[in-house]
Design an enzyme around this catalytic site. Structure first.
Site, PDB file in Angstrom:
ATOM      1  N   LYS A 135     -10.724  44.878  72.659  1.00  0.00           N
ATOM      2  CA  LYS A 135     -11.141  45.510  71.410  1.00  0.00           C
ATOM      3  C   LYS A 135     -12.666  45.654  71.382  1.00  0.00           C
ATOM      4  O   LYS A 135     -13.204  46.704  71.098  1.00  0.00           O
ATOM      5  CB  LYS A 135     -10.648  44.654  70.242  1.00  0.00           C
ATOM      6  CG  LYS A 135     -10.997  45.208  68.896  1.00  0.00           C
ATOM      7  CD  LYS A 135     -10.431  44.316  67.803  1.00  0.00           C
ATOM      8  CE  LYS A 135     -11.055  44.655  66.467  1.00  0.00           C
ATOM      9  NZ  LYS A 135     -10.671  43.738  65.411  1.00  0.00           N
ATOM     10  N   GLU A 144     -14.566  37.259  79.997  1.00  0.00           N
ATOM     11  CA  GLU A 144     -13.510  37.205  81.004  1.00  0.00           C
ATOM     12  C   GLU A 144     -13.096  38.613  81.430  1.00  0.00           C
ATOM     13  O   GLU A 144     -12.930  38.910  82.617  1.00  0.00           O
ATOM     14  CB  GLU A 144     -12.278  36.469  80.442  1.00  0.00           C
ATOM     15  CG  GLU A 144     -12.460  34.976  80.215  1.00  0.00           C
ATOM     16  CD  GLU A 144     -13.057  34.630  78.857  1.00  0.00           C
ATOM     17  OE1 GLU A 144     -13.626  35.538  78.191  1.00  0.00           O
ATOM     18  OE2 GLU A 144     -12.962  33.455  78.462  1.00  0.00           O
ATOM     19  N   GLY A 188      -7.374  41.201  66.796  1.00  0.00           N
ATOM     20  CA  GLY A 188      -6.910  41.087  68.188  1.00  0.00           C
ATOM     21  C   GLY A 188      -5.534  40.448  68.292  1.00  0.00           C
ATOM     22  O   GLY A 188      -4.657  40.915  69.012  1.00  0.00           O
ATOM     23  N   ARG A 189      -5.315  39.370  67.523  1.00  0.00           N
ATOM     24  CA  ARG A 189      -4.041  38.644  67.647  1.00  0.00           C
ATOM     25  C   ARG A 189      -2.882  39.368  66.967  1.00  0.00           C
ATOM     26  O   ARG A 189      -1.744  38.927  67.037  1.00  0.00           O
ATOM     27  CB  ARG A 189      -4.184  37.224  67.117  1.00  0.00           C
ATOM     28  CG  ARG A 189      -4.777  37.116  65.724  1.00  0.00           C
ATOM     29  CD  ARG A 189      -5.189  35.683  65.427  1.00  0.00           C
ATOM     30  NE  ARG A 189      -5.882  35.539  64.152  1.00  0.00           N
ATOM     31  CZ  ARG A 189      -7.183  35.701  63.980  1.00  0.00           C
ATOM     32  NH1 ARG A 189      -7.940  36.090  65.002  1.00  0.00           N
ATOM     33  NH2 ARG A 189      -7.751  35.515  62.807  1.00  0.00           N
ATOM     34  N   GLU A 200      -5.624  30.486  65.546  1.00  0.00           N
ATOM     35  CA  GLU A 200      -6.855  31.253  65.359  1.00  0.00           C
ATOM     36  C   GLU A 200      -6.938  31.741  63.907  1.00  0.00           C
ATOM     37  O   GLU A 200      -8.019  31.942  63.367  1.00  0.00           O
ATOM     38  CB  GLU A 200      -6.895  32.444  66.336  1.00  0.00           C
ATOM     39  CG  GLU A 200      -8.301  32.940  66.607  1.00  0.00           C
ATOM     40  CD  GLU A 200      -8.393  33.903  67.780  1.00  0.00           C
ATOM     41  OE1 GLU A 200      -8.940  33.543  68.832  1.00  0.00           O
ATOM     42  OE2 GLU A 200      -7.914  35.051  67.644  1.00  0.00           O
ATOM     43  N   HIS A 219      13.631  17.733  78.634  1.00  0.00           N
ATOM     44  CA  HIS A 219      13.432  16.803  79.752  1.00  0.00           C
ATOM     45  C   HIS A 219      11.962  16.492  79.964  1.00  0.00           C
ATOM     46  O   HIS A 219      11.581  15.991  81.014  1.00  0.00           O
ATOM     47  CB  HIS A 219      14.080  17.383  81.013  1.00  0.00           C
ATOM     48  CG  HIS A 219      15.540  17.648  80.794  1.00  0.00           C
ATOM     49  ND1 HIS A 219      16.507  16.670  80.944  1.00  0.00           N
ATOM     50  CD2 HIS A 219      16.182  18.754  80.331  1.00  0.00           C
ATOM     51  CE1 HIS A 219      17.682  17.182  80.620  1.00  0.00           C
ATOM     52  NE2 HIS A 219      17.518  18.436  80.239  1.00  0.00           N
ATOM     53  N   LYS A 254     -18.988  30.784  72.939  1.00  0.00           N
ATOM     54  CA  LYS A 254     -19.306  31.959  73.765  1.00  0.00           C
ATOM     55  C   LYS A 254     -20.818  32.045  73.991  1.00  0.00           C
ATOM     56  O   LYS A 254     -21.275  32.270  75.105  1.00  0.00           O
ATOM     57  CB  LYS A 254     -18.828  33.242  73.072  1.00  0.00           C
ATOM     58  CG  LYS A 254     -17.324  33.422  73.053  1.00  0.00           C
ATOM     59  CD  LYS A 254     -16.999  34.774  72.430  1.00  0.00           C
ATOM     60  CE  LYS A 254     -15.519  34.913  72.129  1.00  0.00           C
ATOM     61  NZ  LYS A 254     -15.187  36.141  71.416  1.00  0.00           N
TER      62      LYS A 254
HETATM   63  O1  F6P Z   1     -12.443  34.856  71.481  1.00  0.00           O
HETATM   64  C1  F6P Z   1     -11.368  35.149  70.670  1.00  0.00           C
HETATM   65  C2  F6P Z   1     -11.059  36.618  70.684  1.00  0.00           C
HETATM   66  O2  F6P Z   1     -12.017  37.301  69.972  1.00  0.00           O
HETATM   67  C3  F6P Z   1      -9.666  36.897  70.137  1.00  0.00           C
HETATM   68  O3  F6P Z   1      -9.631  36.958  68.765  1.00  0.00           O
HETATM   69  C4  F6P Z   1      -9.328  38.169  70.831  1.00  0.00           C
HETATM   70  O4  F6P Z   1      -7.955  38.447  70.804  1.00  0.00           O
HETATM   71  C5  F6P Z   1      -9.845  37.875  72.213  1.00  0.00           C
HETATM   72  O5  F6P Z   1     -11.029  37.131  72.003  1.00  0.00           O
HETATM   73  C6  F6P Z   1     -10.132  39.077  73.079  1.00  0.00           C
HETATM   74  O6  F6P Z   1     -11.038  39.936  72.458  1.00  0.00           O
HETATM   75  P1  F6P Z   1     -11.262  41.404  72.963  1.00  0.00           P
HETATM   76  O7  F6P Z   1      -9.992  42.167  72.806  1.00  0.00           O
HETATM   77  O8  F6P Z   1     -12.368  41.945  72.117  1.00  0.00           O
HETATM   78  O9  F6P Z   1     -11.660  41.341  74.418  1.00  0.00           O
END
Ligand code: F6P
Length: 540
Positions: free
Chosen positions: A204, A210, A265-266, A351, A382, A510
Site C-alpha cells: 500500500k 521488507e 492493510g489488514r 494490530e 498434540h 521501523k
Molecule cells: O507495519 C505494519 C504494516 O503497516 C501493516 O499494517 C501493513 O499491512 C504492512 O505493514 C504492509 O504495509 P504495506 O502494504 O504498505 O507494504
C-alpha cells in the site's frame, strides 16, 4: 454524522458486568444441567455459518447486559458509520471502507466506482495472463506468480490460496515472499524459471522495508536471468496507493493496480491485494469470495444485535477479557487448509486492538486487545492443548469446523469433526479428582496410588468455547468467515472505545531499524542502551 461514539462511562459499565460475574457463580456443567437445550437458545446462524456459543459462562441475563451495553454504545450507529464512509479512523481522518471493496451490483458511490474500475483492470489482466497473451521476456507465457508483500499485503492472499487449494489453477502456481530474510525469496525463486515468472509487488505504502528489499532482489534476479531493463515491465506489476514510488521503482503506470487510503492493510485482501487469488484461482473465484463477504456485511448491518454473529462473538470475547481477566484467546480451525487462518487473524485482531488509549487519547482504565493464537486442529491437540486443559490460565477457544469434507478421505473427516467436538466437550466437562480416583481404582490402582495420582489426572473443566460450523470450505463461505472476524474486531473496537484502524505502534521499531542499519560497521551512538550497543558489536 458524528464520528464520535456516545460518551458512556465504559469503566462503570464494566464494573457492573464484573459484579454480575462475582454475584452469580455457576459452572458450565450446571448451566447445561439446568437447561439441557441451551444450545438452541445460545446459537445463531447466518450465511452458511452456525455459531454455537452455549459452552460459555453466559446466562440469559448476562447476554442481556452485554447487549444493553452494545445498544448504549450505539453499536448500530457505529456500524452505519463504518459502512457509509464516515471518517471513523479519527487519528488519520479517513473512513475504513473495506466493505465497499466487496459491494455487489451497480456502484452507488465514488468509492464503489473506483472499486469497479479496479475490478475491471484486474479482470482484463487476469484474462491476459490466463490466455497466454501476457508474455515474459523470452516470449514464454506466465506460469508462476510471486507475490512480494508483507503483513496485510501478504497474509490474506497467502491464507486464501491455501484454503482454496481445490480451486488453484493447474498451470499457474502462486508463491509468496514476505520476510526481509533473504532465505525467503531465494528459497522461493530457487526452482522458478525467470522467463515465465511474474512478480506482484504488493505494498500500500510502497515504502515497506521488507517489500522494497525483496523487490530489488527480484529485479536483479530477473536481470541476471537475461531479462533486459526495458523488458522488466513484462515481469513486474504492483498494487499500491503510492503510484509515484511504484513508478520510480520502474513499474509501468498501466501495470499498477490501485489501493486507497480508505482501506487498511489488514482489511485489504478484497482489493487488488487479492490479485494473487484472482490469478491463482480465477477471477470468478475471487468474485465469489467477495460475494460471500458481502453477505456477512449485510447480516452485520441488518440482523438484530441478539442474532448478529460478529456482535455476539465480540460481546463474548469482551466479557471474558474484562470480567474473567483472560489474556489470550485461542483459535482452532479444524481444517488443514485453514492452517494460516490464525496468522491472518493475529494481524487483524492484534494490530487493530493493541491500543492503550481511547479514541480521544485518554488512557484506558480497562484492558484492550488480547493475544490471539492457535493452529489447525487436530495438530494442536498434540502440542499445546495440554495447557488449555490443565494449565492455570483460562483461555477461551474458538473452534471452527467445516461440515462438508474437504478431501475424498471422508472417514478421516468424520474423525476430524469428532476431535473438534470432543475437545470442546473436554474443556467443558473436565474431570474431578473424585472421578479421576474412581477411574484409577477401576484400572487396578490401589486406593493409596489412586489418591496420589488423582490430582495429576484431574482436569478443571469449566473452560469456555465457541464452535463455529462453516458449511463448506469454498470461496463464498470463506469470504463470509473472514468478514465475520473483521466485523467482530470492529465491534470489539467499538466496545473498547478505541480506534481499531490505525497502527502507530509499529512505527518506532521501523525508524530505529533504519538507524541501526546505518550504524552497522561503526561505533554505536553513545545514546543507545548498553545492550543494543553490545549486540551491534557482536553481530557485525
Ligand atoms: O507495519 C505494519 C504494516 O503497516 C501493516 O499494517 C501493513 O499491512 C504492512 O505493514 C504492509 O504495509 P504495506 O502494504 O504498505 O507494504
Amino acid at each position: 454524522m458524528s464520528t464520535e461514539t456516545p460518551t458512556l462511562d465504559r469503566t462503570a459499565a464494566i464494573a457492573r458486568l464484573r459484579s454480575h460475574k462475582e454475584n452469580h457463580k455457576w459452572s458450565l456443567r450446571e448451566l447445561f444441567g439446568a437447561s439441557p437445550n441451551r444450545a438452541q437458545a445460545f446459537s445463531a446462524e447466518a450465511c452458511g455459518l452456525y455459531l454455537d456459543f452455549s459452552k460459555n459462562h453466559l446466562r440469559p441475563e448476562t447476554l442481556e447486559m452485554l447487549l444493553e451495553l452494545a445498544e448504549a454504545l450505539d453499536l448500530r450507529g457505529q456500524i452505519h458509520n463504518l459502512m457509509s464512509g464516515v471518517a471513523i479512523n479519527n487519528t488519520e481522518h479517513r473512513p475504513a471502507l473495506h466493505t465497499a471493496l466487496r459491494f455487489q451490483g451497480e456502484p452507488r458511490s465514488e468509492h464503489e466506482q473506483a472499486v469497479a474500475d479496479c475490478r475491471l483492470q484486474m479482470r482484463r489482466f487476469v484474462q491476459q495472463v490466463h490466455g497466454d497473451e501476457w508474455l515474459g521476456f523470452s516470449g514464454q507465457p506466465i506460469r508462476h506468480v510471486v507475490n512480494i508483500g508483507i503483513g496485510g499485503s501478504d497474509l490474506g492472499p497467502r491464507m486464501v490460496m491455501e484454503a482454496l487449494r481445490p480451486w488453484n489453477r493447474e498451470n499457474l502456481s502462486v508463491h509468496f515472499a514476505a520476510n526481509v530474510d533473504g532465505a525467503d525469496l531465494s528459497d522461493t525463486l530457487a526452482t522458478l524459471p525467470a522467463e515465465n515468472t511474474l512478480f506482484i509487488v504488493a505494498s500500500k505504502s510502497f515504502s515497506t522495508l521488507e517489500t522494497r528489499q525483496n523487490a530489488l532482489s527480484a529485479r536483479q534476479w530477473m536481470l541476471d536471468a537475461g531479462c533486459r531493463q526495458e523488458q522488466l515491465a513484462q515481469h513486474f506489476v504492483a498494487v499500491s496507493s503510492n503510484i509515484v514510488a511504484a513508478q520510480d521503482f520502474g513499474i509501468a503506470a498501466e501495470n499498477i493496480f490501485p489501493m486507497w487510503d480508505w482501506v487498511g492493510g489488514r482489511y485489504s485482501l478484497w482489493s487488488a491485494i487479492g490479485l494473487p487469488i484472482a490469478l491463482g484461482c480465477g477471477f470468478d473465484v475471487y468474485e465469489e469470495l467477495l460475494a460471500g463477504a458481502n453477505k456477512i456485511d449485510r447480516h452485520f448491518a441488518e440482523a438484530p444485535l441478539a442474532n448478529n454473529l460478529p456482535v455476539l462473538m465480540a460481546l463474548i470475547h469482551f466479557w471474558y477479557r474484562q470480567c474473567w481477566k483472560t489474556g489470550s484467546q485461542v483459535v482452532l480451525p479444524y481444517a488443514q487448509r485453514l492452517a494460516k487462518f490464525p496468522a491472518w487473524l493475529q494481524q487483524l485482531d492484534m494490530e487493530s486492538l493493541g491500543k492503550s488509549v481511547d479514541r480521544s487519547g485518554q488512557r484506558l482504565e480497562y484492558p484492550s486487545g488480547s493475544v490471539i493464537w492457535g493452529t489447525e486442529g487436530s495438530n494442536g491437540q498434540h502440542s499445546f492443548h495440554q495447557l488449555l486443559h490443565q494449565g492455570t490460565d483460562l483461555i477461551p477457544a474458538d473452534f471452527i469446523a467445516i461440515r462438508q469434507p474437504t478431501s475424498a478421505l471422508t472417514e478421516q473427516h468424520r474423525w476430524l469433526l469428532a476431535c473438534c467436538i470432543s475437545q470442546s466437550q473436554a474443556l467443558l466437562q473436565g474431570k474431578s479428582q473424585q472421578e479421576a480416583r474412581e477411574e484409577l481404582e477401576a484400572q487396578g490402582y490401589t486406593h493409596r496410588e489412586a489418591h496420589a495420582l488423582a490430582p495429576h489426572k484431574a482436569i478443571a473443566g469449566n473452560r469456555p468455547s465457541n464452535t463455529l460450523i462453516v458449511e463448506k470450505l469454498d470461496p463464498a463461505h470463506l469470504g463470509a468467515l473472514l468478514a465475520l472476524y473483521e466485523h467482530k474486531v470492529f465491534t470489539m473496537g467499538c466496545l473498547l472505545g478505541i480506534n481499531p484502524f490505525d497502527q502507530w505502534g509499529v512505527e518506532l521499531g521501523k525508524l530505529l531499524g533504519n538507524a541501526v542499519h546505518e550504524a552497522i560497521g561503526q561505533e554505536a551512538p553513545a545514546h543507545w542502551d548498553g545492550s543494543s550497543r553490545e549486540l551491534l558489536k557482536r553481530l557485525f
